[in-house]
Design a protein around this motif. Structure first.
Motif, PDB file in Angstrom:
ATOM      1  N   GLU A   1       0.843  -1.197   0.000  1.00  0.00           N
ATOM      2  CA  GLU A   1       0.000   0.000   0.000  1.00  0.00           C
ATOM      3  C   GLU A   1       0.882   1.253   0.000  1.00  0.00           C
ATOM      4  OE1 GLU A   1      -3.097   0.184  -0.466  1.00  0.00           O
ATOM      5  OE2 GLU A   1      -3.328   2.342  -0.130  1.00  0.00           O
ATOM      6  N   ASN A   2       1.959   1.194   0.780  1.00  0.00           N
ATOM      7  CA  ASN A   2       2.881   2.331   0.829  1.00  0.00           C
ATOM      8  C   ASN A   2       3.486   2.611  -0.540  1.00  0.00           C
ATOM      9  OD1 ASN A   2       2.786   3.229   3.525  1.00  0.00           O
ATOM     10  ND2 ASN A   2       4.065   1.523   4.187  1.00  0.00           N
ATOM     11  N   ILE A   3       3.903   1.539  -1.230  1.00  0.00           N
ATOM     12  CA  ILE A   3       4.511   1.739  -2.550  1.00  0.00           C
ATOM     13  C   ILE A   3       3.498   2.351  -3.516  1.00  0.00           C
ATOM     14  CG2 ILE A   3       5.462   0.537  -4.569  1.00  0.00           C
ATOM     15  CD1 ILE A   3       6.754  -1.432  -2.580  1.00  0.00           C
ATOM     16  N   ARG A   4       2.266   1.843  -3.441  1.00  0.00           N
ATOM     17  CA  ARG A   4       1.221   2.369  -4.323  1.00  0.00           C
ATOM     18  C   ARG A   4       1.015   3.877  -4.047  1.00  0.00           C
ATOM     19  NH1 ARG A   4      -4.360   2.197  -5.403  1.00  0.00           N
ATOM     20  NH2 ARG A   4      -4.899   2.073  -3.214  1.00  0.00           N
ATOM     21  N   SER A   5       1.039   4.178  -2.750  1.00  0.00           N
ATOM     22  CA  SER A   5       0.838   5.569  -2.360  1.00  0.00           C
ATOM     23  C   SER A   5       1.982   6.459  -2.851  1.00  0.00           C
ATOM     24  CB  SER A   5       0.726   5.630  -0.835  1.00  0.00           C
ATOM     25  OG  SER A   5       0.640   6.951  -0.410  1.00  0.00           O
ATOM     26  N   VAL A   6       3.205   5.946  -2.723  1.00  0.00           N
ATOM     27  CA  VAL A   6       4.370   6.697  -3.198  1.00  0.00           C
ATOM     28  C   VAL A   6       4.252   6.919  -4.701  1.00  0.00           C
ATOM     29  CG1 VAL A   6       6.874   6.607  -3.552  1.00  0.00           C
ATOM     30  CG2 VAL A   6       5.893   5.909  -1.361  1.00  0.00           C
ATOM     31  N   ALA A   7       3.815   5.883  -5.417  1.00  0.00           N
ATOM     32  CA  ALA A   7       3.661   5.999  -6.865  1.00  0.00           C
ATOM     33  C   ALA A   7       2.636   7.082  -7.200  1.00  0.00           C
ATOM     34  CB  ALA A   7       3.244   4.654  -7.458  1.00  0.00           C
ATOM     35  N   HIS A   8       1.534   7.066  -6.467  1.00  0.00           N
ATOM     36  CA  HIS A   8       0.528   8.111  -6.694  1.00  0.00           C
ATOM     37  C   HIS A   8       1.138   9.500  -6.551  1.00  0.00           C
ATOM     38  CE1 HIS A   8      -3.627   6.225  -6.852  1.00  0.00           C
ATOM     39  NE2 HIS A   8      -2.795   5.193  -6.846  1.00  0.00           N
ATOM     40  N   GLY A   9       1.880   9.651  -5.461  1.00  0.00           N
ATOM     41  CA  GLY A   9       2.502  10.951  -5.228  1.00  0.00           C
ATOM     42  C   GLY A   9       3.510  11.300  -6.315  1.00  0.00           C
ATOM     43  N   ALA A  10       4.319  10.325  -6.677  1.00  0.00           N
ATOM     44  CA  ALA A  10       5.413  10.588  -7.618  1.00  0.00           C
ATOM     45  C   ALA A  10       4.896  10.889  -9.018  1.00  0.00           C
ATOM     46  CB  ALA A  10       6.358   9.388  -7.648  1.00  0.00           C
ATOM     47  N   PHE A  11       3.788  10.226  -9.389  1.00  0.00           N
ATOM     48  CA  PHE A  11       3.251  10.463 -10.733  1.00  0.00           C
ATOM     49  C   PHE A  11       2.179  11.559 -10.740  1.00  0.00           C
ATOM     50  CE2 PHE A  11       5.226   6.376 -11.130  1.00  0.00           C
ATOM     51  CZ  PHE A  11       5.709   6.346 -12.421  1.00  0.00           C
ATOM     52  N   GLY A  12       1.942  12.167  -9.569  1.00  0.00           N
ATOM     53  CA  GLY A  12       0.999  13.264  -9.495  1.00  0.00           C
ATOM     54  C   GLY A  12      -0.455  12.842  -9.610  1.00  0.00           C
ATOM     55  N   VAL A  13      -0.750  11.589  -9.199  1.00  0.00           N
ATOM     56  CA  VAL A  13      -2.134  11.136  -9.191  1.00  0.00           C
ATOM     57  C   VAL A  13      -2.697  11.427  -7.811  1.00  0.00           C
ATOM     58  CG1 VAL A  13      -3.682   9.166  -9.451  1.00  0.00           C
ATOM     59  CG2 VAL A  13      -1.554   9.291 -10.782  1.00  0.00           C
ATOM     60  N   SER A  14      -3.792  12.146  -7.732  1.00  0.00           N
ATOM     61  CA  SER A  14      -4.265  12.508  -6.399  1.00  0.00           C
ATOM     62  C   SER A  14      -5.335  11.519  -5.944  1.00  0.00           C
ATOM     63  CB  SER A  14      -4.849  13.926  -6.413  1.00  0.00           C
ATOM     64  OG  SER A  14      -5.880  13.984  -7.374  1.00  0.00           O
ATOM     65  N   GLY A  15      -5.339  11.277  -4.633  1.00  0.00           N
ATOM     66  CA  GLY A  15      -6.369  10.444  -4.012  1.00  0.00           C
ATOM     67  C   GLY A  15      -6.200   8.967  -4.315  1.00  0.00           C
ATOM     68  N   GLY A  16      -7.146   8.177  -3.817  1.00  0.00           N
ATOM     69  CA  GLY A  16      -7.158   6.757  -4.116  1.00  0.00           C
ATOM     70  C   GLY A  16      -6.255   5.902  -3.264  1.00  0.00           C
ATOM     71  N   THR A  17      -5.549   6.507  -2.328  1.00  0.00           N
ATOM     72  CA  THR A  17      -4.707   5.695  -1.466  1.00  0.00           C
ATOM     73  C   THR A  17      -5.061   5.952  -0.012  1.00  0.00           C
ATOM     74  OG1 THR A  17      -3.016   7.411  -1.341  1.00  0.00           O
ATOM     75  CG2 THR A  17      -2.778   5.769  -3.081  1.00  0.00           C
ATOM     76  N   ALA A  18      -4.799   4.945   0.806  1.00  0.00           N
ATOM     77  CA  ALA A  18      -5.149   5.032   2.223  1.00  0.00           C
ATOM     78  C   ALA A  18      -4.114   5.808   3.011  1.00  0.00           C
ATOM     79  CB  ALA A  18      -5.323   3.637   2.804  1.00  0.00           C
ATOM     80  N   THR A  19      -2.927   6.042   2.403  1.00  0.00           N
ATOM     81  CA  THR A  19      -1.858   6.701   3.149  1.00  0.00           C
ATOM     82  C   THR A  19      -1.416   7.949   2.409  1.00  0.00           C
ATOM     83  OG1 THR A  19      -0.173   5.440   1.990  1.00  0.00           O
ATOM     84  CG2 THR A  19      -1.015   4.506   4.055  1.00  0.00           C
ATOM     85  N   ASP A  20      -0.703   8.785   3.156  1.00  0.00           N
ATOM     86  CA  ASP A  20      -0.147  10.001   2.578  1.00  0.00           C
ATOM     87  C   ASP A  20       1.150   9.651   1.850  1.00  0.00           C
ATOM     88  OD1 ASP A  20       0.525  12.824   2.264  1.00  0.00           O
ATOM     89  OD2 ASP A  20       2.050  12.363   3.803  1.00  0.00           O
ATOM     90  N   PRO A  21       1.320  10.042   0.581  1.00  0.00           N
ATOM     91  CA  PRO A  21       2.510   9.641  -0.190  1.00  0.00           C
ATOM     92  C   PRO A  21       3.822   9.983   0.502  1.00  0.00           C
ATOM     93  CG  PRO A  21       0.897  10.651  -1.630  1.00  0.00           C
ATOM     94  CD  PRO A  21       0.366  10.810  -0.238  1.00  0.00           C
ATOM     95  N   ALA A  22       3.974  11.191   1.008  1.00  0.00           N
ATOM     96  CA  ALA A  22       5.257  11.577   1.620  1.00  0.00           C
ATOM     97  C   ALA A  22       5.524  10.726   2.851  1.00  0.00           C
ATOM     98  CB  ALA A  22       5.239  13.056   1.976  1.00  0.00           C
ATOM     99  N   SER A  23       4.490  10.531   3.668  1.00  0.00           N
ATOM    100  CA  SER A  23       4.676   9.717   4.866  1.00  0.00           C
ATOM    101  C   SER A  23       4.993   8.276   4.491  1.00  0.00           C
ATOM    102  CB  SER A  23       3.418   9.745   5.740  1.00  0.00           C
ATOM    103  OG  SER A  23       3.029  11.058   5.977  1.00  0.00           O
ATOM    104  N   SER A  24       4.352   7.785   3.433  1.00  0.00           N
ATOM    105  CA  SER A  24       4.623   6.420   2.986  1.00  0.00           C
ATOM    106  C   SER A  24       6.076   6.279   2.525  1.00  0.00           C
ATOM    107  CB  SER A  24       3.697   6.052   1.824  1.00  0.00           C
ATOM    108  OG  SER A  24       2.470   5.610   2.323  1.00  0.00           O
ATOM    109  N   ALA A  25       6.540   7.272   1.777  1.00  0.00           N
ATOM    110  CA  ALA A  25       7.927   7.236   1.304  1.00  0.00           C
ATOM    111  C   ALA A  25       8.877   7.205   2.493  1.00  0.00           C
ATOM    112  CB  ALA A  25       8.217   8.439   0.419  1.00  0.00           C
ATOM    113  N   LEU A  26       8.556   8.042   3.490  1.00  0.00           N
ATOM    114  CA  LEU A  26       9.388   8.094   4.687  1.00  0.00           C
ATOM    115  C   LEU A  26       9.358   6.743   5.413  1.00  0.00           C
ATOM    116  CD1 LEU A  26      11.014  10.439   5.864  1.00  0.00           C
ATOM    117  CD2 LEU A  26       9.182  10.726   7.557  1.00  0.00           C
ATOM    118  N   THR A  27       8.173   6.148   5.488  1.00  0.00           N
ATOM    119  CA  THR A  27       8.043   4.845   6.145  1.00  0.00           C
ATOM    120  C   THR A  27       8.897   3.796   5.447  1.00  0.00           C
ATOM    121  OG1 THR A  27       5.761   5.433   6.653  1.00  0.00           O
ATOM    122  CG2 THR A  27       6.370   3.127   6.932  1.00  0.00           C
TER     123      THR A  27
END
Lengths: 275, 310, 313
Positions: free
Chosen positions: A225-251
């Motif tokens: 889930e974290n990787i998916r969230s990071v991908a969303h953040g990195a590709f500029g796709v908003s929403g759709g993930t249960a976690t915050d992209p930056a926090s997921s990347a940090l995790t």
């Protein structure tokens, strides 16, 4: 048998520095892992990522101009993380375990090599395979779509950055995980199975517990889930993930580093000179 | 004044309640050094200290003029280590493994490869060097272990039980190799072994440890010179009759192992042959008792099981 | 002459294409006998046949008068210390031995007493209640040795019992074997360390490639190797005088004077030479300070035989 004094063809030669000694260990480890399992899983990753990305982008182009988000589609299915598990298990599960198992580690540590140098060398080798598997296919997909002319330069650049960022974060996490589990045993098989076990437990357990409790922090325990969230953040796709992209990347990066330090700490148990 | 190979000054190292090395001070000159002692005597700890893998609680050490505590990598770059246990990567060829260990020791790649060929020839593995290590016999593995220890041409090698598990001819060949190594100028080694007889034929110095203390150290010749004086007799025939005969000739024989030891004044060997003639036995060996590292060791170490009263 | 402890006639054992023993014939015992040979010669196969772990393919094997294969009662009369074996790591040495003895059929109290005694015999009393996992290699060897003697067998079979044992332990084990011999037990011990075998016994069985190449008394074996005259070194203040006397014996092939006060005699019959020497010394009044032969040891004999008689190097 004949006995003769060794010939000193070159005389006493200059010694190389620590960097080239680390490189010697890293390159031996890297090529040792270039076995069928590793090569096949990396090739499969290339095939899956490139075809799925190119097909998605082409289909998208029929409706509208493709965006960086179309490139992100590959992270939406569990196939990609599953492929990464195979690569991590094949390229990293044995890296420390096999040296402990055949005890060649005691030779390394009796040489002008510190433990941290040794573990770093293994990290470079395992990390290289993972970076090849995480970043390589994405870059290839960007190059292919670019060459076919389906996306604009700015979209391609955004996708490229997305693949690099997501890829490195994932590679850091999987490298740390592989080394940590490899340091726990002296059989590559055990640590390889453990890599799958740990991720599956976190993936399924994380989803189930998050579903039952609704706690918003539980999904951070799920690396996929974290990787998916990071991908969303990195590709500029908003929403759709249960976690915050930056926090997921940090995790992911944080746990990768913690796992790496754990591996280093575990290797201190190795006794170079045994009774 | 030759530089000391290894200097240990008042070194102690404690693990929990066990003092593995206890205020140890020794100085060893270049050459072939036997490191002997029972299990738990501190040999392993001492080697770890000398390689800079452990820090002493007190005291200081010097190996080839380097302090292993302050510059462990400097020391390890100059020494070779041959472990007792198996330590070879089975997936590599002999040449691949030794060359790799050469690079890890700091040799440039080309030098490492050419040295690997040289040392594998030295240890008698020239023909098998391209074969995978997993196909090697026990004796061949021991040779590869020695080869990797000397690939970077270190002036000092630590050899831990190099003859373990070898059959008689394999052991003799390994000892011959170590003798050849010891003959090379500026090549010292520290041989740790349970087979004191092997150390006898090989080492010019010895360091004996027991319970973390040094019980003897220095040149073998000086140490064992003080143990001479007796004669040794080995016979074939009725030992009891021969012993009785010796007693009648005023000698006081001491049967040990399978030999008889007796104090003989110079020129009194005739009594031995007279006893033999009377007892009808053959004198297979008569000579001065040769002092050995083993004899010295057993004289200085307390045995857990009492020797037989005979 | 007492009955032989082990009688093997033409014993053959194969594992598929791999040959364990090939027409193995020897008579062994009583007392201590050393079993020597290169790696892979078939020593461990022989041990396992002797304890009935393997069945002979052909030939006849008698141990203490029994056929070891499938003989229940016989198992109690032998103790076996294998070269490699796994101990139950989580047990203490005493529990390990006690449980083995109970399997052997001893009642609980006696098993415990025997275990304690056997552990004391090998000098491990202090560590007897520690788990085996904490034991060093040498201590493990002694546990294996203890289990082979705990049930008081008549024949003890020891496969490389000294491998990995420290010098103090070696001395202790050797002295234990001698004590066992004196108390009437028979011991067959294999070792790669020839001078230690030699210190234990003159009785040897030498095998290579699954065959016996020699068995019996070491010195007799040496005497039988006629291809190489036996070299005997003598120290005397009067080499010429001694040489004159010795030259009269017809089995003496040559006499050399390698240095001051020394004499080197080559004899075709060391048996006769050594037999005659004491008498000659007494009758002729010779002053012989030292006598000995570099050929008359197990190392030399092993080399002659295992290398097909190429002589000393």
């Amino acid at each position: 048998m004949s006995i003769s004094a060794p010939r000193y063809a070159a005389g006493p030669s200059a010694r190389t520095g620590p960097a080239s000694r680390i490189l010697a260990i890293a390159s031996r480890e890297f090529f040792r892992r270039a076995r069928a399992a590793t090569l096949l899983s990396v090739a499969l990753t290339f095939f899956v990522v490139v075809t799925s990305v190119v097909v998605t982008v082409i289909f998208a182009s029929f409706l509208r101009a493709p965006t960086a988000g179309d490139f992100e589609s590959v992270y939406e299915s569990p196939v990609w993380p599953f492929l990464m598990l195979i690569v991590a298990a094949s390229a990293g599960a044995g890296s420390l375990a096999e040296d402990v198992g055949d005890r060649s580690i005691s030779l390394y540590l009796s040489r002008p090599i510190r433990l941290v140098d040794y573990v770093s060398a293994k990290t470079i080798a395992c990390g290289s395979w993972l970076v090849i598997a995480t970043v390589g296919p994405g870059l290839t997909a960007v190059a292919v779509t670019g060459a076919l002319g389906y996306a604009s330069a700015s979209v391609l650049l955004a996708a490229l950055l997305g693949f690099v960022a997501t890829g490195f974060v994932a590679a850091i996490f999987f490298t740390g995980l592989a080394l940590a589990l490899s340091s726990l045993t002296n059989r590559a098989l055990y640590s390889g199975v453990a890599i799958f076990g740990v991720i599956l437990v976190l993936y399924i357990g994380g989803s189930v517990v998050a579903g039952i409790t609704g706690n918003i922090y539980v999904p951070y325990a799920n690396p996929i889930e974290n990787i998916r969230s990071v991908a969303h953040g990195a590709f500029g796709v908003s929403g759709g993930t249960a976690t915050d992209p930056a926090s997921s990347a940090l995790t992911l990066v944080g746990s990768g580093v913690v796992l790496w330090v754990f591996a280093l700490w575990r290797m201190r148990r190795v006794e170079v000179v045994s009774e | 004044m030759p530089v000391a190979l290894i200097e240990v000054n008042g070194v102690s190292k404690r693990f929990g309640t066990v003092e593995a090395v206890s205020n140890l001070s020794v100085e060893l000159s270049p050459g072939s050094i036997g490191l002997v002692g029972p299990n738990g005597s501190g040999k392993t700890t001492l080697i770890r200290l000398l390689l800079g893998l452990l820090s002493p609680d007190s005291g200081n050490l010097s190996v080839l003029g380097c302090d292993p505590q302050r510059d462990p990598l400097g020391v390890r770059g100059q020494v070779g280590y041959m472990p007792e246990h198996d330590c070879l990567s089975p997936d590599l060829s002999g040449i691949g493994f030794v060359a790799h260990m050469g690079r890890v020791s700091g040799l440039p790649k080309e030098v490492a490869i050419s040295r690997a060929h040289d040392v594998l020839e030295f240890v008698g593995l020239a023909e098998e060097r391209y074969r995978k290590i997993r196909e090697y016999s026990v004796g061949m593995r021991q040779r590869v272990k020695l080869a990797q220890a000397i690939v970077h041409d270190p002036p000092l090698c630590f050899l831990d039980e190099p003859t373990a598990g070898l059959d008689p001819s394999g052991r003799e060949e390994m000892l011959e190799l170590l003798r050849a190594l010891g003959r090379l100028p500026n090549h010292s080694f520290v041989l740790s072994t349970h087979l004191l007889h092997d150390a006898d034929g090989l080492c010019d110095q010895v360091l004996m440890l027991d319970a973390g203390h040094c019980i003897a150290s220095g040149p073998v010749r000086e140490l064992i010179a003080s143990h001479e004086g007796e004669s040794v007799i080995r016979i074939q025939g009725d030992t009891d009759r021969f012993l009785a005969s010796l007693l009648q000739h005023g000698l006081t024989p001491k049967p040990m192992d399978r030999e008889i030891r007796v104090e003989l004044a110079p020129g009194t060997t005739r009594a031995v042959f007279e006893s033999a003639a009377e007892a009808g036995v053959q004198v297979r060996y008569l000579g001065r008792s040769v002092a050995t590292i083993e004899g010295l060791f057993l004289a200085r170490v307390e045995l857990p099981v009492p020797e037989d009263p005979t | 002459m007492t009955d032989p402890v082990i009688q093997a006639v033409d014993v053959t054992k194969r594992y598929g294409e791999v040959l364990g023993l090939n027409g193995f014939t020897a008579t062994i015992g009583p007392g201590i006998t050393g079993l020597i040979g290169p790696n892979g010669a078939g020593k461990s196969t022989f041990f396992r046949l002797l304890v009935g772990q393997l069945k002979v393919d052909a030939g006849d094997l008698r141990v203490l008068g029994y056929n070891p294969w499938g003989e229940g009662e016989f198992r109690r009369m032998v103790g076996y210390c294998p070269e490699h074996s796994t101990l139950f790591e989580w047990m203490t040495a005493r529990d390990f031995l006690t449980s083995l003895l109970r399997v052997d059929g001893f009642p609980k109290a006696e098993a415990h007493a025997r275990a304690t005694e056997a552990i004391a015999t090998v000098g491990l009393s202090e560590a007897q209640d520690r788990r085996l996992v904490t034991y060093s290699k040498g201590m493990r060897q002694r546990v294996k040795l203890a289990q082979s003697i705990a049930h008081d067998p008549a024949l003890i079979l020891l496969d490389e019992p000294l491998n990995g044992v420290d010098p103090v332990g070696r001395a202790a084990v050797m002295s234990l074997l001698r004590r066992l011999q004196r108390s009437g037990r028979h011991v067959l011990v294999s070792s790669h360390v020839l001078y230690e075998v030699e210190r234990l016994t003159d009785q040897i069985v030498m095998i290579t490639n699954g065959r016996v190449i020699a068995y019996g008394d070491l010195h007799r074996i040496r005497s039988l190797i006629d291809a190489h005259p036996h070299v005997i070194d003598i120290e005397t203040p009067d080499p010429r005088g001694v040489a004159r006397v010795l030259a009269s014996m017809d089995h003496v092939v040559s006499i050399e004077f390698p240095g001051e006060g020394r004499l080197r005699v080559q004899s075709r019959s060391p048996e006769e030479f050594y037999g005659a020497l004491p008498g000659l010394v007494v009758r002729e009044g010779l002053d012989i300070r030292a006598v000995g032969s570099a050929d008359d040891n197990l190392d030399a004999v092993f080399r002659y035989l295992s290398e097909g008689g190429h002589g000393p190097r």
